[in-house]
Every structure is written in structure tokens, then in C-alpha cells.
Write a protein that holds these residues in place. Structure first.
Motif, mmCIF file in Angstrom:
data_model
loop_
_atom_site.group_PDB
_atom_site.id
_atom_site.type_symbol
_atom_site.label_atom_id
_atom_site.label_comp_id
_atom_site.label_asym_id
_atom_site.label_seq_id
_atom_site.Cartn_x
_atom_site.Cartn_y
_atom_site.Cartn_z
ATOM 1 N N ILE A 1 67.504 -11.873 -25.461
ATOM 2 C CA ILE A 1 67.793 -11.853 -26.902
ATOM 3 C C ILE A 1 68.984 -12.752 -27.211
ATOM 4 O O ILE A 1 68.958 -13.532 -28.175
ATOM 5 C CB ILE A 1 68.050 -10.404 -27.372
ATOM 6 C CG1 ILE A 1 66.825 -9.534 -27.123
ATOM 7 C CG2 ILE A 1 68.431 -10.381 -28.852
ATOM 8 C CD1 ILE A 1 67.023 -8.061 -27.447
ATOM 9 N N THR A 2 70.019 -12.653 -26.390
ATOM 10 C CA THR A 2 71.178 -13.526 -26.571
ATOM 11 C C THR A 2 70.765 -14.984 -26.416
ATOM 12 O O THR A 2 71.239 -15.860 -27.165
ATOM 13 C CB THR A 2 72.280 -13.173 -25.558
ATOM 14 O OG1 THR A 2 72.638 -11.799 -25.713
ATOM 15 C CG2 THR A 2 73.502 -14.039 -25.752
ATOM 16 N N TRP A 3 69.859 -15.242 -25.481
ATOM 17 C CA TRP A 3 69.396 -16.623 -25.256
ATOM 18 C C TRP A 3 68.682 -17.186 -26.476
ATOM 19 O O TRP A 3 69.024 -18.266 -26.958
ATOM 20 C CB TRP A 3 68.458 -16.663 -24.037
ATOM 21 C CG TRP A 3 67.577 -17.882 -24.044
ATOM 22 C CD1 TRP A 3 67.974 -19.172 -23.880
ATOM 23 C CD2 TRP A 3 66.168 -17.922 -24.266
ATOM 24 N NE1 TRP A 3 66.899 -20.025 -23.975
ATOM 25 C CE2 TRP A 3 65.770 -19.265 -24.212
ATOM 26 C CE3 TRP A 3 65.192 -16.938 -24.486
ATOM 27 C CZ2 TRP A 3 64.453 -19.662 -24.389
ATOM 28 C CZ3 TRP A 3 63.879 -17.334 -24.658
ATOM 29 C CH2 TRP A 3 63.510 -18.677 -24.615
ATOM 30 N N ILE A 4 67.715 -16.479 -27.004
ATOM 31 C CA ILE A 4 66.918 -17.034 -28.099
ATOM 32 C C ILE A 4 67.749 -17.157 -29.368
ATOM 33 O O ILE A 4 67.632 -18.138 -30.115
ATOM 34 C CB ILE A 4 65.638 -16.183 -28.347
ATOM 35 C CG1 ILE A 4 64.696 -16.925 -29.285
ATOM 36 C CG2 ILE A 4 65.969 -14.802 -28.871
ATOM 37 C CD1 ILE A 4 64.154 -18.218 -28.761
ATOM 38 N N THR A 5 68.620 -16.195 -29.628
ATOM 39 C CA THR A 5 69.458 -16.298 -30.827
ATOM 40 C C THR A 5 70.481 -17.425 -30.686
ATOM 41 O O THR A 5 70.765 -18.133 -31.662
ATOM 42 C CB THR A 5 70.174 -14.966 -31.112
ATOM 43 O OG1 THR A 5 70.866 -14.522 -29.935
ATOM 44 C CG2 THR A 5 69.175 -13.889 -31.527
ATOM 45 N N SER A 6 71.004 -17.631 -29.485
ATOM 46 C CA SER A 6 71.921 -18.751 -29.252
ATOM 47 C C SER A 6 71.216 -20.082 -29.454
ATOM 48 O O SER A 6 71.782 -21.026 -30.022
ATOM 49 C CB SER A 6 72.501 -18.689 -27.836
ATOM 50 O OG SER A 6 73.304 -17.549 -27.663
ATOM 51 N N LEU A 7 69.985 -20.165 -29.008
ATOM 52 C CA LEU A 7 69.216 -21.393 -29.181
ATOM 53 C C LEU A 7 68.996 -21.680 -30.665
ATOM 54 O O LEU A 7 69.162 -22.825 -31.119
ATOM 55 C CB LEU A 7 67.871 -21.273 -28.460
ATOM 56 C CG LEU A 7 66.910 -22.461 -28.628
ATOM 57 C CD1 LEU A 7 67.557 -23.752 -28.132
ATOM 58 C CD2 LEU A 7 65.592 -22.193 -27.895
ATOM 59 N N LEU A 8 68.647 -20.651 -31.410
ATOM 60 C CA LEU A 8 68.442 -20.838 -32.848
ATOM 61 C C LEU A 8 69.736 -21.260 -33.531
ATOM 62 O O LEU A 8 69.741 -22.153 -34.400
ATOM 63 C CB LEU A 8 67.906 -19.542 -33.470
ATOM 64 C CG LEU A 8 66.500 -19.110 -33.026
ATOM 65 C CD1 LEU A 8 66.154 -17.749 -33.606
ATOM 66 C CD2 LEU A 8 65.461 -20.143 -33.434
ATOM 67 N N GLY A 9 70.847 -20.637 -33.147
ATOM 68 C CA GLY A 9 72.135 -21.019 -33.721
ATOM 69 C C GLY A 9 72.516 -22.448 -33.377
ATOM 70 O O GLY A 9 73.029 -23.190 -34.221
ATOM 71 N N SER A 10 72.243 -22.859 -32.150
ATOM 72 C CA SER A 10 72.560 -24.229 -31.725
ATOM 73 C C SER A 10 71.695 -25.248 -32.457
ATOM 74 O O SER A 10 72.182 -26.318 -32.854
ATOM 75 C CB SER A 10 72.365 -24.364 -30.212
ATOM 76 O OG SER A 10 73.248 -23.513 -29.507
ATOM 77 N N LEU A 11 70.429 -24.933 -32.645
ATOM 78 C CA LEU A 11 69.542 -25.834 -33.385
ATOM 79 C C LEU A 11 69.990 -25.972 -34.837
ATOM 80 O O LEU A 11 69.908 -27.052 -35.424
ATOM 81 C CB LEU A 11 68.101 -25.329 -33.317
ATOM 82 C CG LEU A 11 67.418 -25.433 -31.942
ATOM 83 C CD1 LEU A 11 66.076 -24.718 -31.949
ATOM 84 C CD2 LEU A 11 67.244 -26.894 -31.538
#
Length: 677
Positions: A389-399
């Protein structure tokens, strides 16, 4: 037809968090006898912020759908001559948007804090601080006069001092909060000078009355000079914004503020304190529009911050500091937009940035928790499978951060790039280059962090120094050997806020670009002289809806620069992992310059601070000891002593001495008169 908002509703918005802060801060701490426990403290503060958010959302809905407005005095504190000092609210599109952003991000931070600070001894005190912080920011954005604005301005500075130094037994935290406090005092000195000039020449603190006299102020010169008075006022006000919004060279406090707990990083650096300066300049747009010199100054300062602070993010290894330098860079983008007279674009980026930057900070905190308080991204890797969950939300935030088309950050960042390109003010050429180059830099350091943390080889068991985030090693229930443990996903109170912040990080730009930039939401809140500053007209002419804008972006330079930054980060940190060390060896002087943060801290500590201390010693030794104590105080009694000793010699008390003196005196007088004849 516009409607008037309810005063009781507006009063409840800031007072609900204040009530929660008072209850938790008094009854939940030793000051009040620890009457209530942890559960009651976080429940009361969260309830207060939740009420504030719901009411703020209702206010925004009324502003958007019913064109509702409010501009009234709530309480008159005092009247000095003709100057009224009041507490009052001004609610329009700008205020309503800020109210929702502040309360929503604060609510997410409050919920997140339950998990992050669960074992900390200062749990109740921390909740009291962040609720008080929310109250202070709401008072700032809702004010209709400069006095209340200054109150909120100083209040957020004070509470940020308490939050940054929350772990007051840690020397680096104490240094960081004092540094933040002192640097902000420099900016605030300029800010209060600007307010003082407004009071002196406009005779009012009320926004509407001051703005109505903008044309008159623009005709005046600063006494004793040929400078335009309005330019001096605007630059003084902006110096205040440079401190609060961490613009070069008053940016030095923000990276060090990472010494505080992670939740306050999200609160201070995403939605509240650092955006106060951006909000203030946007609110003061009717004044800033009269001075092209001030706007050019703002644009150049923002461009320097946007580009050169981004460079510093490239070499950071502390996960929180990477995000902190990203905040500095993005604040530079907002400031550039302000200088281009695109105030609505600046606050649009403020809003989108608040969501994805709060997400990235909280995700960084989740990673720190999962890695047992390791903050060094060099000793992470492969966390994707442990923390999905931390991974996918971090990816969305980075994008969103790098401006990927259709994500929130794309709409606001690309609008800034376009409007600066259309500006004809002095410094616009450099600013245009800086914001374009910053796209590549942002993409590179963002995905450098992303790849090192979530992909590649697992390195969390190789950390040589078991780096911790600064508070007690067991503050969250983990011992010093925790770095050798397997990472784990954070509890639901941590990942739920991540998910809720990820949603607007993706969709909020698409949903709001039309009303915020090209609609009437900001119409009466922001003033732009379109004849002299036509940038907003130019981008409005080229805008064909959010879908068309995103599709067109795939053919533009910013998209390919961002893609190049991501690709380079992937190659250097996933494919050819030995190359970064080789590059570092080749450009060691540049790396040293960046590692020392352009030697700004060295200059401040060794030139400004030591120079000030030297001046203080000189004033103490030369002025106080030599002049005041030595010459005036001691010298005066010594003169009296000498005179007294002479007079005492003449006053013997013998009558024959006095008789002799009289005879001699008569003789001298007779001789004198004879000589005159």
C-alpha cells in the motif's frame, strides 16, 4: 444572486480545532493533571478537525454553487485614532479553497499520528500542538485584515517552533527549531515593515480599504528617495513570504525542520506554514499588480529556489530530506507564478501540491516505520513486496509530483510553465529556463528515491549505522537491532490517510483546473491587470479542457524532460548501479558544493552569526563598558570627585582664611578697575 454565509458556521471552523487543542493540551498533559488519556486526546482533536473540515466543505459548496460570500468584522479589539484593530472574516473562493485544503490534510495527519506516535511519551502534547497549528492557519487564511493575518502568521511560526523541537532532549532538534524561529524572524521583520508602511500611508488594516487606495499608493514615492512606495511595500511583504515559504536565501530552515516527527513534516511543508507566504501574496494581488519591479523580484527569487533547491535533492540520502528539498523546489514554482501575475495558477499548484506532498511525507514516515526507523534510502530497496500500500501510494504521489499527464501536479505545473513563458517582465527568460530545467531535476530525484526505496536489491539488513529518525530508539516499540528485521506494512491508521490523499493527488487537478483558472471561483479574490500582464489571457486562449491539455502534453518538452529524468534515474540506480559513484568521483567539487548546500549554512554561521556576535561584543566593550560605564557613568563621578577635592581644599572652616580671601578679592577688583582707567 450571492448569499451571505453564517457567522456561527465560520466561527466554528477555527474554534473547533482550538477547543480540541485546549482539551488535549491541558487535560491530557501533566499541566492539567493527565485527566484524560491517549484515546480521549486523539479523539477530541480529531473530532475538532473533522468538524472543521465538514464545515469548510459546506462553505466551499456554498461559495461555488450559490456564489456565497462573507466579509464582516467579528470583534473590535480597539480603536486608536482612526485605526481600527479588529477580528474579522473574509470568505471567498480563495479562502474557501484554503480552508478545505488545510482541514483535510490536517485531518489525515491527525489520523496518521495515532499510528506513528503510538509509543511516544508526548502523544497528547503532540495532538494538542497539531490542532493548535490548524487553528492558527485557519485564522490566517480567513482574516479580512492585516492585524489578524499577522496574528495567524506569528502563531503558525510559534507552533512550528514547538513541533520542530518536539523531541526537546535531542540537540539537533533544538538547533533546528531555533534556526527556523530565527530565520523566520528575519522575514517577519520585513513583513511587519510592509504592514507598517500600509498603515502609515493608507491609514487602515482592512483589506478592502487598503486595496481601494492601491492607485493612490502607486503615485507616491518612498520618503527621501525616488523609489516607488508601492514597490517598497510589496518587497517588504514578500520578504515575509520568503521566510515563511522558504525562498532563497531564507530557505535554510526548512530542510533542518525534518528533525521533528514525520507527521508535522506533512502538515508544515504541505498544506500550512510554507504555503502561508504564497497565500498572502495572492491575497495582496491588488497591491502587487501596481509594481512590475516587485513582480520581477518575486519571479527571479522563485526561479532560483525552484532550480537550485532541486539540485540539492539529487544528492540527499535521507528520505525525508529528499521530500523536503522537493518542497522547496515546488514552492519556487508557486513563487514564479506569483511573479508572472498568475496568482490563481500559484494557488492552484499550492492546492495540488498540498495533497501529493502530504502523501509523500506520510509515505516516507510509513517507510521509516516499516524499516524500523532507518531513514537512509541507500539501505532500503525491494520494499514493494513488503509494503504494497505504501508502495502504490508513493508511486502515485511521485507521478503527481513530476507532472505526469492527467495527474494533479501536471495541470498546475504545466500551467506555471506556460504562463511564465508568456510573461514579458524582466527576469522571465531565466524563470522560464529554471522551471523547464526543474522538470527534469524533479523527475530524476523523485524516481531516484522511488527506485532505491521500493525496487532493486534488498539492502535493509546491510545498514552499517542503524540510522534512526531521531527520537528514542524504542519510541515506536522497536529496539536498536530493529534494522535487521524484515520490513512490514504500517497499521491501518497509517495507510488509510495515504489512500485518501492518493485520490486527490490523481484527480483533483483534472476536476478543478477549469473553475480555478478559467472560471469565476477566484474572480473577486484575485486581481490581475490583464492589460499590463496578459499571461492568464494567453493560456486561457490555448486551453481546450483538461483532457485536451493532458493529451497535448505528450508532444511537449516538459513531458519528455520528465520522462528523461525518470529514465536516467532507472538506468543509474537499477541498471548500471556502479555509475553514480563513478560520476561522483569525476565531479567531486560540484558534489561537495551540493553536499554543503552552496555553503549557505556556513555563510550564515561563520559570517552573519559571527559578525553579529562580533558587533555585539564591540558594542558591549566599546559602547557599554567604555562609553556608557567608563565615560558617562564612571567619568561623571570622577569629575565630581575632582571638583569636590578642589572645592574642599578651599573650604577650610577657619574665619581668618575667609577674611584673607575677601581682602585678596577686593585687591584684585581694585587693581582691575584701575587698569581699565
Amino acid at each position: 444572486m450571492s448569499q451571505t454565509l453564517s457567522l456561527s458556521t465560520l466561527l466554528a471552523v477555527p474554534l473547533a480545532p482550538l477547543a480540541g487543542a485546549a482539551l488535549a493540551g491541558i487535560l491530557g498533559t501533566t499541566f492539567g493533571g493527565n485527566v484524560i488519556g491517549r484515546r480521549a486526546s486523539h479523539s477530541l482533536t480529531i473530532l475538532g478537525v473533522l468538524i472543521s473540515f465538514v464545515l469548510s466543505a459546506m462553505v466551499l459548496y456554498s461559495v461555488v454553487t450559490d456564489d456565497a460570500r462573507f466579509n464582516q468584522t467579528v470583534y473590535t479589539w480597539m480603536v486608536v485614532g482612526g485605526l481600527k484593530m479588529e477580528v474579522g472574516f473574509l470568505v471567498d473562493g480563495l479562502t474557501a479553497m484554503m480552508m478545505c485544503v488545510v482541514t483535510f490534510v490536517s485531518l489525515m495527519v491527525h489520523v496518521y499520528t495515532i499510528g506513528y506516535m503510538q509509543e511516544d511519551d508526548g502523544y497528547n502534547r503532540f495532538f494538542a500542538y497539531i490542532s493548535l497549528f490548524t487553528f492558527s492557519m485557519l485564522m490566517l487564511v480567513m482574516s479580512n485584515n492585516l492585524l489578524q493575518l499577522f496574528f495567524g502568521w506569528e502563531a503558525v511560526g510559534l507552533v512550528s517552533y514547538l513541533l520542530i523541537g518536539f523531541w526537546y532532549n535531542k540537540p539537533t532538534a533544538i538547533f533546528a527549531n531555533m534556526k527556523a524561529f530565527l530565520v523566520n524572524r528575519v522575514g517577519d521583520f520585513g513583513f511587519i515593515l510592509g504592514i507598517g508602511l500600509i498603515v502609515a500611508f493608507a491609514g487602515s488594516l482592512n483589506y478592502a480599504e487598503v486595496f481601494a487606495k492601491g492607485a493612490d499608493l502607486a503615485k507616491l514615492t518612498f520618503p527621501g528617495t525616488h523609489w516607488m512606495l508601492i514597490t517598497v511595500i510589496c518587497i517588504c511583504l514578500f520578504i515575509g513570504a520568503m521566510g515563511k515559504s522558504a525562498q532563497f536565501p531564507l530557505h535554510v530552515w526548512l530542510p533542518d525542520s525534518m528533525e521533528g516527527p514525520t507527521p508535522i513534516s506533512a502538515l508544515i511543508h504541505a498544506a500550512t506554514m510554507v504555503t502561508a507566504g504564497i497565500f498572502m501574496v495572492a491575497r495582496m494581488s491588488p497591491l502587487f499588480e501596481w509594481s512590475d519591479a516587485a513582480l520581477s523580484f518575486i519571479m527571479v527569487i522563485g526561479a532560483i529556489t525552484a532550480l537550485f533547491m532541486g539540485f540539492l535533492g539529487i544528492i540527499q540520502n535521507d528520505i525525508k530530506r529528499v521530500v523536503a528539498y522537493s518542497t522547496l523546489s515546488q514552492l519556487g514554482y508557486m513563487t514564479v507564478a506569483l511573479g508572472a501575475s498568475a496568482y490563481s495558477v500559484a494557488v492552484f499548484h499550492l492546492m495540488t501540491h498540498a495533497f501529493f506532498k502530504a502523501l509523500l511525507f506520510l509515505a516516507a514516515g510509513s517507510v521509516i516505520m516499516g524499516c524500523h526507523h532507518n531513514q537512509d534510502i541507500r539501505w532500503m530497496g525491494g520494499l514493494r513486496k513488503y509494503m504494497p500500500i505504501t508502495w502504490i501510494t508513493s508511486l502515485l504521489g511521485s507521478l503527481a509530483l513530476i507532472g505526469t499527464p492527467f495527474f494533479a501536479g501536471f495541470y498546475s505545473k504545466d500551467s506555471i510553465i506556460e504562463v511564465v513563458h508568456e510573461s514579458h517582465l524582466a527576469g522571465a527568460g531565466f524563470a522560464s529556463f529554471a522551471v523547464l530545467a526543474g522538470v527534469f531535476v524533479t523527475a530524476f530525484y523523485s524516481f531516484r528515491m522511488y527506485f532505491l526505496v521500493f525496487h532493486g536489491k534488498e539492502r535493509f539488513d546491510q545498514n552499517p549505522d542503524h540510522h534512526h529518525d531521531g527520537h528514542h530508539a524504542d519510541a515506536h516499540g522497536h529496539g536498536h537491532d530493529g534494522a535487521a528485521h524484515k520490513p512490514h506494512e504500517s497499521p491501518w491508521v497509517v495507510w488509510v490517510p495515504l489512500v485518501l490523499l492518493a485520490i486527490p493527488s490523481v484527480v483533483i487537478g483534472f476536476m478543478t483546473i477549469t473553475p480555478m483558472l478559467f472560471g469565476h471561483l477566484m474572480g473577486d479574490a484575485i486581481y490581475v491587470d490583464l492589460a499590463r500582464h496578459p499571461g492568464m489571457l494567453e493560456i486561457a486562449r490555448e486551453f481546450h479542457g483538461p483532457v485536451g491539455m493532458a493529451l497535448h502534453a505528450f508532444t511537449t518538452l516538459p513531458f519528455w524532460l520528465a520522462l528523461a529524468g525518470v529514465a536516467l534515474a532507472y538506468y543509474l540506480y537499477m541498471v548500471n548501479t556502479a555509475l553514480p559513484a563513478a560520476i561522483k568521483a569525476k565531479v567531486q567539487p560540484i558534489y561537495t558544493l551540493l553536499e554543503n548546500k552552496y555553503y549557505m549554512d556556513w555563510f550564515n554561521e561563520n559570517v552573519l552569526a559571527r559578525g553579529t556576535r562580533g558587533l555585539g561584543v564591540a558594542l558591549w566593550k566599546g559602547g557599554d563598558e567604555t562609553l556608557i560605564d567608563g565615560a558617562l557613568v564612571n567619568g561623571s563621578w570622577k569629575v565630581v570627585g575632582v571638583v569636590s577635592s578642589v572645592v574642599r581644599w578651599a573650604q577650610t572652616g577657619y574665619l581668618y582664611h575667609y577674611a584673607l580671601a575677601m581682602i585678596l578679592g577686593i585687591f584684585v577688583l581694585m587693581t582691575y578697575f584701575v587698569w581699565l582707567k
